[in-house]
Scaffold this motif. Structure first.
Motif, PDB file in Angstrom:
ATOM      1  N   VAL A   8       0.860  -1.188   0.000  1.00  0.00           N
ATOM      2  CA  VAL A   8       0.000   0.000   0.000  1.00  0.00           C
ATOM      3  C   VAL A   8       0.890   1.229   0.000  1.00  0.00           C
ATOM      4  CG1 VAL A   8      -1.861   1.211   1.177  1.00  0.00           C
ATOM      5  CG2 VAL A   8      -1.722  -1.274   1.318  1.00  0.00           C
ATOM      6  N   THR A   9       0.683   2.133  -0.958  1.00  0.00           N
ATOM      7  CA  THR A   9       1.405   3.410  -0.938  1.00  0.00           C
ATOM      8  C   THR A   9       0.488   4.478  -0.356  1.00  0.00           C
ATOM      9  OG1 THR A   9       0.622   4.147  -3.083  1.00  0.00           O
ATOM     10  CG2 THR A   9       2.587   2.775  -3.065  1.00  0.00           C
ATOM     11  N   GLY A  10       1.109   5.561   0.077  1.00  0.00           N
ATOM     12  CA  GLY A  10       0.312   6.664   0.602  1.00  0.00           C
ATOM     13  C   GLY A  10      -0.431   6.293   1.867  1.00  0.00           C
ATOM     14  N   VAL A  11       0.224   5.550   2.770  1.00  0.00           N
ATOM     15  CA  VAL A  11      -0.484   5.103   3.973  1.00  0.00           C
ATOM     16  C   VAL A  11      -0.739   6.251   4.941  1.00  0.00           C
ATOM     17  CG1 VAL A  11       0.289   2.740   3.857  1.00  0.00           C
ATOM     18  CG2 VAL A  11       1.684   4.421   5.052  1.00  0.00           C
ATOM     19  N   ARG A  18      -6.758   3.867   5.938  1.00  0.00           N
ATOM     20  CA  ARG A  18      -7.901   2.997   6.223  1.00  0.00           C
ATOM     21  C   ARG A  18      -7.798   1.660   5.477  1.00  0.00           C
ATOM     22  NH1 ARG A  18      -8.928   7.227   8.104  1.00  0.00           N
ATOM     23  NH2 ARG A  18     -10.493   7.699   9.688  1.00  0.00           N
ATOM     24  N   VAL A  19      -7.329   1.730   4.240  1.00  0.00           N
ATOM     25  CA  VAL A  19      -7.158   0.486   3.488  1.00  0.00           C
ATOM     26  C   VAL A  19      -6.145  -0.404   4.187  1.00  0.00           C
ATOM     27  CG1 VAL A  19      -6.309  -0.470   1.319  1.00  0.00           C
ATOM     28  CG2 VAL A  19      -7.826   1.492   1.284  1.00  0.00           C
ATOM     29  N   LEU A  20      -5.035   0.222   4.639  1.00  0.00           N
ATOM     30  CA  LEU A  20      -3.990  -0.533   5.327  1.00  0.00           C
ATOM     31  C   LEU A  20      -4.570  -1.218   6.564  1.00  0.00           C
ATOM     32  CD1 LEU A  20      -0.814  -0.925   5.362  1.00  0.00           C
ATOM     33  CD2 LEU A  20      -0.825   0.819   7.120  1.00  0.00           C
ATOM     34  N   VAL A  75      -1.713  -1.373  -3.945  1.00  0.00           N
ATOM     35  CA  VAL A  75      -2.765  -0.358  -3.805  1.00  0.00           C
ATOM     36  C   VAL A  75      -2.094   0.997  -3.765  1.00  0.00           C
ATOM     37  CG1 VAL A  75      -4.659   0.482  -2.382  1.00  0.00           C
ATOM     38  CG2 VAL A  75      -4.231  -1.963  -2.547  1.00  0.00           C
ATOM     39  N   HIS A  76      -2.445   1.849  -4.715  1.00  0.00           N
ATOM     40  CA  HIS A  76      -1.758   3.128  -4.868  1.00  0.00           C
ATOM     41  C   HIS A  76      -2.665   4.267  -4.401  1.00  0.00           C
ATOM     42  CE1 HIS A  76       0.722   6.252  -6.220  1.00  0.00           C
ATOM     43  NE2 HIS A  76       0.328   6.344  -7.470  1.00  0.00           N
ATOM     44  N   CYS A  77      -2.349   4.829  -3.238  1.00  0.00           N
ATOM     45  CA  CYS A  77      -3.178   5.899  -2.662  1.00  0.00           C
ATOM     46  C   CYS A  77      -2.399   7.189  -2.467  1.00  0.00           C
ATOM     47  CB  CYS A  77      -3.727   5.479  -1.304  1.00  0.00           C
ATOM     48  SG  CYS A  77      -4.924   4.174  -1.393  1.00  0.00           S
ATOM     49  N   ASP A 211     -16.965   4.951   4.527  1.00  0.00           N
ATOM     50  CA  ASP A 211     -17.255   3.518   4.647  1.00  0.00           C
ATOM     51  C   ASP A 211     -17.523   2.904   3.272  1.00  0.00           C
ATOM     52  OD1 ASP A 211     -17.018   3.871   7.284  1.00  0.00           O
ATOM     53  OD2 ASP A 211     -19.131   3.610   7.793  1.00  0.00           O
ATOM     54  N   ASP A 212     -18.257   3.646   2.442  1.00  0.00           N
ATOM     55  CA  ASP A 212     -18.543   3.159   1.095  1.00  0.00           C
ATOM     56  C   ASP A 212     -17.263   3.076   0.275  1.00  0.00           C
ATOM     57  OD1 ASP A 212     -21.248   2.763   1.400  1.00  0.00           O
ATOM     58  OD2 ASP A 212     -21.765   4.818   0.862  1.00  0.00           O
ATOM     59  N   ALA A 213     -16.387   4.084   0.464  1.00  0.00           N
ATOM     60  CA  ALA A 213     -15.122   4.083  -0.282  1.00  0.00           C
ATOM     61  C   ALA A 213     -14.311   2.830   0.061  1.00  0.00           C
ATOM     62  CB  ALA A 213     -14.324   5.336   0.044  1.00  0.00           C
ATOM     63  N   LEU A 214     -14.304   2.477   1.333  1.00  0.00           N
ATOM     64  CA  LEU A 214     -13.541   1.317   1.780  1.00  0.00           C
ATOM     65  C   LEU A 214     -14.136   0.018   1.238  1.00  0.00           C
ATOM     66  CD1 LEU A 214     -11.071   1.607   3.413  1.00  0.00           C
ATOM     67  CD2 LEU A 214     -12.336   0.991   5.456  1.00  0.00           C
ATOM     68  N   THR A 215     -15.467  -0.066   1.243  1.00  0.00           N
ATOM     69  CA  THR A 215     -16.135  -1.232   0.675  1.00  0.00           C
ATOM     70  C   THR A 215     -15.757  -1.400  -0.790  1.00  0.00           C
ATOM     71  OG1 THR A 215     -17.973  -0.685   2.114  1.00  0.00           O
ATOM     72  CG2 THR A 215     -18.378  -2.338   0.423  1.00  0.00           C
TER      73      THR A 215
END
Lengths: 328, 349
Positions: A8-11, A18-20, A75-77, A211-215
């Motif tokens: 994951v980038t951009g943690v 949140r993705v992390l 995952v590129h954030c 929450d929707d973004a994470l889903t």
């Protein structure tokens, strides 16, 4: 065990963090590698590689990391959610950094790259249809470095997807986020009592609950389908209704004056964005979430209004139109 | 039966003269109670599905300022009144295209007055509009300001047994102009393009379109009731793609509401309007020039034209699209001519 390892980038960014966290909670800390100049929270106990994507040799460093750690998904954030004054740095990070990252991913034989993007890359224009689909050409408004860098990152992603058929590149175009803990351009506007608007315009806008973004992230990782997807809330809301709900005092500015005025304030360090962003308060850039529903099985649970209200509840314990006070 | 609860009251005895301290104490207590009422009312409204930002309403805010006199004229009050004016008559939950039922309902009595008293609109063949499902109403455009669209909408809403709502596909000049843009969207209009039209039709909506566009609505009085070119057949492609029947519609009477004697387009273009009319009343009478003349109107709906037999792929056949567009145009022109032949007077029908 053939557990896929995810980098994951951009943690340090809102979504990246949140993705992390979600990946660690679901698959354990061993399945994740964090790539960022800033360290993730130490409580997560994930492997952290401090790589500056703006460095000229960062592609080699990322490649070494991906090989050493046996990473299969990326995952590129690493994107800025608000315009920055230092446009050179953001260009190096977002456009060139994405290029470096994709080159490393292709060389390391990564299966799937998931990139975060923004519905703003479509550009807010008078001639936009009410709902923009993914095949709409990306025409960001001229002169906005913030959007142009995102567009270039998307162009790199599309070109790598074309050149390396084995590399699946998914781009998620998120509507602007609004909800608890979110701090971005919208929330800075909503923190003022008086909010400037464009006189005689009241476009529909979308606000996506985190929450929707994470889903959507999870579904996109699981499905690993290449291509671009809009990730949007169930329903848009007009800007005026949003300001009404948030109990703001609107300050309408005629649009011929708004562009130079906002530019002036931006130059003086008082505005949050350059004048070109007036277009985003004037015209539509509402995206259609049908493709994500069909191919990823993603349907948002919150509407724009829900996202706004959840932010207001987070920001003010008991949201009120007018703060209680003694009569004059 | 429960006995009423005794509320302890620590103020002065009733009847005893009040001194200043007591009066201040009571005033404070009253303010506390008022704040409590406000708080509870706010909570109740929120449970009832209304947002947290519910305000007290325009009239109350106005009354407060007026009643308070000069003392109430603070920035706080002015800001509050301004926000009430700005946010008056808005729904809190517009639909996907920005249609605002509260706003539309607020303006409905005015439009109804125009419909039944001012223009005495007569409709014919309203049963040609399908009671359910998608359909594309295609009408002639006239009258400088898009009153004809509002009246077609009202005719279908009031005279059709299914009380259907009709979504208007609006010209760019209306859908992008300041002030008009939100007005169009809030009253159910949508910017005219293929994507929007297709989305509405596929949703099963009734959609109305004026293929003449600016050439129709901004034509001089001497060319009245001569239908202009029907665009490039975009409406036919729309109907073919969505497989929606075309309902031809002829509006007679709208040409006379603002008879355009002279077009100062060269003056209007820098202002962003493609035509700037000189009518008998505008600009000579100033703002009164915006009052439309009370002609007698009729709105006729014709037999629906089915496009389903051609199939959706026929939208890519320009020859067929153009032929169908010409057919629809001729149909509407005939309907207009037939109505004109029956009409004795512009003002009385």
């Amino acid at each position: 065990m053939s557990q896929p390892r995810t980098a994951v980038t951009g943690v340090a960014s809102f979504l990246g963090a949140r993705v992390l966290r979600r990946l660690v909670e679901r698959d354990g800390a061993a399945s994740v590698v964090a790539i960022d100049v800033a360290a993730p929270p130490s409580a997560l106990e994930v492997v952290h590689r401090a790589i500056d994507l703006t460095e000229p040799a960062s592609d080699q460093k990322v490649l070494d990391t991906l090989r050493e750690e046996g990473v299969t998904r990326l995952v590129h954030c690493a994107f800025f959610t608000s315009p920055r004054r230092d446009s050179t740095y953001s260009h190096e990070l977002e456009s060139i950094g994405t290029l470096n990252l994709l080159a490393a991913a292709a060389a390391a034989g990564v299966d799937h790259v998931l990139m975060r993007s923004f519905t703003a890359v479509y550009g807010a224009r008078g001639e936009n249809p009410n709902f923009l689909t993914e095949d709409r050409p990306l025409q960001p408004n001229a002169g906005l470095a913030w959007v142009r860098d995102k567009l270039e990152a998307e162009q790199h992603a599309a070109s790598f997807a074309r050149r390396y058929p084995d590399l699946k590149v998914t781009v998620l175009r998120f509507a602007p986020l609004l909800g608890p803990d979110v701090h971005n351009f919208y929330t800075r506007l909503l923190d003022h009592r008086v909010v400037p608007t464009v006189l005689g315009y009241d476009p529909l806008v979308q606000m996506l609950h985190p929450d929707d973004a994470l889903t959507a992230f999870e579904l996109a990782l699981a499905k690993a389908k290449g291509g671009a997807f809009n990730v949007v809330p169930t329903r848009p809301i007009t800007l005026g209704t949003a300001l009404h709900t948030a109990a703001k005092v609107p300050l309408p500015v005629p649009h011929p004056a708004a562009y130079p005025l906002v530019d002036l304030l931006w130059a003086a360090g008082l505005a949050d964005a350059p004048g070109g962003f007036v277009d985003y308060a004037r015209y539509l850039f509402v995206a259609d979430g049908e493709k994500a529903r069909r191919e990823l099985g993603f349907t948002a649970r919150h509407s724009s209004r829900d996202a706004l209200i959840s932010y207001l509840h987070y920001r003010h314990a008991a949201p009120q139109l007018w703060p209680a006070r003694a009569p004059a | 039966m429960s006995r009423p609860k005794v509320v302890p009251f620590d103020g002065p005895r009733p009847g005893a003269p009040l001194d200043d301290d007591d009066a201040d104490g009571l005033r404070e207590r009253l303010e506390e109670l008022q704040a409590e009422v406000e708080r509870l009312r706010g909570a109740g409204e929120e449970e009832g599905g209304r947002g947290p930002g519910r305000s007290e309403g325009l009239l109350v805010a106005l009354a407060r300022v007026l009643h308070g006199g000069r003392r109430a004229f603070t920035w706080e009050r002015v800001a509050r009144l301004w926000a009430e004016i700005y946010f008056a008559w808005h729904t809190e939950d517009p639909d996907d295209f920005g249609y605002d039922p509260v706003f539309t309902r607020t303006f409905m009595p005015f439009l109804e007055f125009l419909y039944s008293v001012w223009w005495r609109v007569e409709t014919e063949g309203i049963d040609h509009v399908p009671a359910a499902g998608q359909a594309l109403v295609v009408a002639n455009h006239s009258g400088v300001l898009p009153w004809d669209g509002a009246m077609i909408n009202l005719a279908i809403r009031h005279e059709h047994p299914a009380r259907r709502e009709c979504r208007m596909l609006a010209l760019d000049m209306f859908a992008l102009m300041p002030f008009l843009a939100p007005l169009v969207a809030k009253t159910g209009g949508v910017r005219a393009n293929q994507e929007n039209g297709e989305r509405l039709l596929k949703r099963g909506d009734l959609v109305a379109v004026f293929p003449e566009g600016v050439k129709g609505i901004g034509k001089p009085y001497k060319r009245r009731y001569k239908l202009a070119r029907f665009g490039r057949g975009g409406f036919v492609r729309l109907a073919l793609r969505a497989q929606a029947p075309i309902v031809p519609c002829a509006v007679v009477g709208a040409e006379e509401v603002h008879p355009m004697l002279l077009n100062l387009g060269w003056l209007g273009r820098p202002l962003g309007v493609p035509y700037l009319p000189v009518t008998p009343t505008f600009p000579a009478l100033g703002p009164l020039g915006f009052v439309p003349l009370p002609s007698k109107w009729s709105i006729d709906f014709g037999d629906p034209i089915a496009v389903a037999p051609y199939g959706p792929q026929a939208a890519d056949d320009p020859i067929l699209v153009n032929r169908l567009a010409q057919e629809v145009r001729a149909t509407i022109q005939n309907m207009v001519d037939a109505r004109l032949a029956r009409r004795r007077s512009i003002w009385f029908g």
